[in-house]
Scaffold this motif. Structure first.
Motif, PDB file in Angstrom:
ATOM      1  N   ALA A 263       2.416   7.989  16.673  1.00 30.96           N
ATOM      2  CA  ALA A 263       3.833   8.131  17.017  1.00 30.96           C
ATOM      3  C   ALA A 263       4.785   7.850  15.860  1.00 30.96           C
ATOM      4  O   ALA A 263       5.980   7.774  16.039  1.00 30.96           O
ATOM      5  CB  ALA A 263       4.199   7.254  18.207  1.00 30.96           C
ATOM      6  N   LEU A 264       4.220   7.692  14.712  1.00 28.25           N
ATOM      7  CA  LEU A 264       5.085   7.508  13.539  1.00 28.25           C
ATOM      8  C   LEU A 264       5.120   8.838  12.802  1.00 28.25           C
ATOM      9  O   LEU A 264       4.205   9.643  12.920  1.00 28.25           O
ATOM     10  CB  LEU A 264       4.487   6.459  12.601  1.00 28.25           C
ATOM     11  CG  LEU A 264       4.461   5.023  13.112  1.00 28.25           C
ATOM     12  CD1 LEU A 264       3.741   4.146  12.116  1.00 28.25           C
ATOM     13  CD2 LEU A 264       5.883   4.534  13.344  1.00 28.25           C
ATOM     14  N   ALA A 265       6.142   9.023  12.085  1.00 26.81           N
ATOM     15  CA  ALA A 265       6.193  10.239  11.281  1.00 26.81           C
ATOM     16  C   ALA A 265       5.178  10.103  10.138  1.00 26.81           C
ATOM     17  O   ALA A 265       4.869   9.004   9.693  1.00 26.81           O
ATOM     18  CB  ALA A 265       7.591  10.401  10.728  1.00 26.81           C
ATOM     19  N   VAL A 266       4.652  11.253   9.694  1.00 27.42           N
ATOM     20  CA  VAL A 266       3.659  11.231   8.614  1.00 27.42           C
ATOM     21  C   VAL A 266       4.389  11.547   7.309  1.00 27.42           C
ATOM     22  O   VAL A 266       5.128  12.538   7.245  1.00 27.42           O
ATOM     23  CB  VAL A 266       2.592  12.302   8.882  1.00 27.42           C
ATOM     24  CG1 VAL A 266       1.532  12.266   7.797  1.00 27.42           C
ATOM     25  CG2 VAL A 266       1.986  12.107  10.251  1.00 27.42           C
ATOM     26  N   ARG A 267       4.177  10.722   6.345  1.00 25.60           N
ATOM     27  CA  ARG A 267       4.854  10.959   5.064  1.00 25.60           C
ATOM     28  C   ARG A 267       4.350  12.252   4.450  1.00 25.60           C
ATOM     29  O   ARG A 267       3.161  12.564   4.512  1.00 25.60           O
ATOM     30  CB  ARG A 267       4.554   9.804   4.096  1.00 25.60           C
ATOM     31  CG  ARG A 267       5.302   8.522   4.407  1.00 25.60           C
ATOM     32  CD  ARG A 267       4.669   7.391   3.599  1.00 25.60           C
ATOM     33  NE  ARG A 267       4.777   7.635   2.166  1.00 25.60           N
ATOM     34  CZ  ARG A 267       5.720   7.108   1.399  1.00 25.60           C
ATOM     35  NH1 ARG A 267       6.613   6.281   1.915  1.00 25.60           N
ATOM     36  NH2 ARG A 267       5.772   7.361   0.109  1.00 25.60           N
ATOM     37  N   GLU A 268       5.267  12.948   3.860  1.00 27.09           N
ATOM     38  CA  GLU A 268       4.854  14.243   3.325  1.00 27.09           C
ATOM     39  C   GLU A 268       3.912  14.115   2.139  1.00 27.09           C
ATOM     40  O   GLU A 268       3.223  15.056   1.802  1.00 27.09           O
ATOM     41  CB  GLU A 268       6.064  15.105   2.963  1.00 27.09           C
ATOM     42  CG  GLU A 268       7.002  14.484   1.952  1.00 27.09           C
ATOM     43  CD  GLU A 268       8.180  15.390   1.642  1.00 27.09           C
ATOM     44  OE1 GLU A 268       7.961  16.608   1.544  1.00 27.09           O
ATOM     45  OE2 GLU A 268       9.308  14.906   1.479  1.00 27.09           O
ATOM     46  N   ASP A 269       3.845  12.903   1.560  1.00 20.71           N
ATOM     47  CA  ASP A 269       2.880  12.747   0.461  1.00 20.71           C
ATOM     48  C   ASP A 269       1.592  12.082   0.940  1.00 20.71           C
ATOM     49  O   ASP A 269       0.816  11.571   0.150  1.00 20.71           O
ATOM     50  CB  ASP A 269       3.510  11.936  -0.679  1.00 20.71           C
ATOM     51  CG  ASP A 269       3.823  10.510  -0.249  1.00 20.71           C
ATOM     52  OD1 ASP A 269       3.748  10.239   0.996  1.00 20.71           O
ATOM     53  OD2 ASP A 269       4.138   9.675  -1.107  1.00 20.71           O
ATOM     54  N   ALA A 270       1.389  12.038   2.276  1.00 20.57           N
ATOM     55  CA  ALA A 270       0.173  11.396   2.805  1.00 20.57           C
ATOM     56  C   ALA A 270      -1.058  12.085   2.212  1.00 20.57           C
ATOM     57  O   ALA A 270      -1.080  13.314   2.077  1.00 20.57           O
ATOM     58  CB  ALA A 270       0.154  11.500   4.322  1.00 20.57           C
ATOM     59  N   PRO A 271      -2.070  11.291   1.831  1.00 17.43           N
ATOM     60  CA  PRO A 271      -3.262  11.910   1.237  1.00 17.43           C
ATOM     61  C   PRO A 271      -4.040  12.713   2.278  1.00 17.43           C
ATOM     62  O   PRO A 271      -3.959  12.432   3.476  1.00 17.43           O
ATOM     63  CB  PRO A 271      -4.066  10.706   0.744  1.00 17.43           C
ATOM     64  CG  PRO A 271      -3.573   9.544   1.543  1.00 17.43           C
ATOM     65  CD  PRO A 271      -2.160   9.825   1.919  1.00 17.43           C
ATOM     66  N   LEU A 272      -4.803  13.685   1.782  1.00 17.41           N
ATOM     67  CA  LEU A 272      -5.650  14.477   2.693  1.00 17.41           C
ATOM     68  C   LEU A 272      -6.599  13.523   3.409  1.00 17.41           C
ATOM     69  O   LEU A 272      -7.082  12.553   2.830  1.00 17.41           O
ATOM     70  CB  LEU A 272      -6.447  15.509   1.908  1.00 17.41           C
ATOM     71  CG  LEU A 272      -5.616  16.540   1.141  1.00 17.41           C
ATOM     72  CD1 LEU A 272      -6.530  17.681   0.655  1.00 17.41           C
ATOM     73  CD2 LEU A 272      -4.498  17.093   2.004  1.00 17.41           C
TER      74      LEU A 272
END
Ligand code: NAG
Ligand code: NAG
Length: 372
Positions: A263-272
């Motif tokens: 339910a949290l937003a995923v950071r756009e730089d989150a690793p694969l």
């Protein structure tokens, strides 16, 4: 005819002679010859004897009579060879007693329901004359045989959701006795659980067991029913058997999906490989009907990774860029292997959180301004 059974038989005559008148006394003695055979009161006699009669029981019979006298009327009796009865003939000095059959082997109606004997009387004349009577013995049944099922355990397969009234099995016990002693009624054993009695019913007369309630594979996969068969003898005798009903699954349950998302937003730089959500699926059906595969909306930068049987992780599969797509609406579809298969869907929305990955940029690298 003249003298009946008296041994002496003579006729007295007077012969009168004329001139000179004279009377002669003539005694005519009638001698018996063996011209009458022994005669029984009837040519056939019926006896009814219970199969429980004890050994050595006696059954009276009327003997034959012979109209002749002396040795011409002296009777000897012979019984046809048989395994059950012997003949008891009274001795000469107790002639008033009747003949008797004596039981020398126990009767069993289930082995021989009738015994036919021939009793032959022979007189002492020369040549001898004979008379016979047929003795038909009907063996009366007693309830000495219990109902018997041909198997101790019957195995039946039944589809779940079988309709009310579906025939499960028709029981058929046999009882060697006859009449009411062989008339069988069928019942559930007295300690049968209320659950079984709610799901099945039994017709006492026909022995038919039918579905009465809901048969649900997911609740009960195997039913074990104890049956008793009772004959109508007095006292009754019992037989028993067991019925094992194996319930066969049909694909009547759709898979269920439970999604635990962070339910949290995923950071756009989150690793694969970053885990976005956990997904678990359940299907209470068995084998293929309960085997679920999950799929995800195509062309999104996410994928499903199976972590354990029926558990999946939704993970990041390629890089995100909030500046091009900031929000994903994903649909997870769970489909079982039944035929036809049942399915369920659940949606997951993923917000892409911004990261400061863009420097301020001017629309043009260079501005030329003219100032007067
Ligand atoms: C039961 O079995 C007997 C012989 O074993 C047969 O004669 C009879 O027809 C059967 N009854 C039913 C209802 O199947
Ligand atoms: C099934 O049918 C029987 C007889 O027709 C009836 O007595 C019984 O209540 C029915 N059972 C259900 C669950 O409807």
């Amino acid at each position: 005819e003249l003298c009946g059974r008296s041994a002496e038989c003579s006729i007295h005559l007077e012969v009168i002679v004329d001139r000179p008148l004279q009377v002669f006394h003539v005694e005519v003695e009638v001698k018996d010859i063996n011209d009458n055979p022994p005669v029984f009161p009837a040519t056939q006699k019926n006896l009814f004897i219970s199969e429980t009669r004890a050994l050595d029981s006696h059954f009276s019979l009327e003997g034959a009579s012979d109209a002749d006298v002396g040795t011409n009327a002296l009777l000897t009796y012979r019984l046809s060879p048989n395994e059950y009865f012997s003949l008891k003939v009274p001795t000469n000095d107790e002639q008033v007693k009747p003949l008797e059959l004596v039981l020398k082997k126990p009767l069993d109606r289930e082995v021989a329901s009738e015994v036919l004997l021939v009793l032959k009387a022979t007189d002492g004349g020369k040549p001898e004359l004979t008379g016979t009577v047929e003795i038909l013995i009907t063996v009366l049944d007693v309830n000495d045989n219990a109902p018997v099922f041909d198997k101790a355990v019957y195995r039946v397969k039944l589809l779940e959701n079988a309709r009310n009234g579906t025939l499960v099995i028709r029981l058929n016990a046999s009882d060697l006795d006859e009449g009411p002693n062989s008339h069988i009624l069928y019942f559930f054993e007295t300690d049968t659980s209320p659950n079984i009695e709610a799901s099945f019913r039994i017709d006492s007369d026909s022995g038919e067991i039918k579905v009465n309630g809901k048969i649900d594979f997911e609740e009960t996969k195997l039913w074990k029913i104890q049956i008793k068969a009772i004959d109508k003898g007095n006292p009754p005798m019992f037989g028993h058997c067991t019925i094992l009903i194996e319930v066969l699954d049909i694909n009547d349950n759709a898979p269920e999906l439970v999604i635990t998302s962070l339910a949290l937003a995923v950071r756009e730089d989150a690793p694969l490989g970053t885990v976005i959500a956990l997904i678990s699926v359940t299907d209470p059906d068995s084998s293929a009907n309960g085997q679920v595969t999950c799929t995800l909306t195509s062309y999104v930068p996410f994928k499903l990774v199976s972590t354990f049987k029926n558990y999946y992780s939704l993970v990041l599969d390629s890089t995100l860029d909030r500046e091009s797509i900031s929000h994903y609406e994903l649909v997870v579809t769970a489909r079982d292997g039944g035929s036809p298969s049942l399915w369920a869907t659940a949606s997951v929305s993923v917000e892409v959180a911004d990261v400061n990955d863009n420097a301020p940029a001017f629309p043009q690298p260079e501005y030329t301004v003219f100032v007067k």
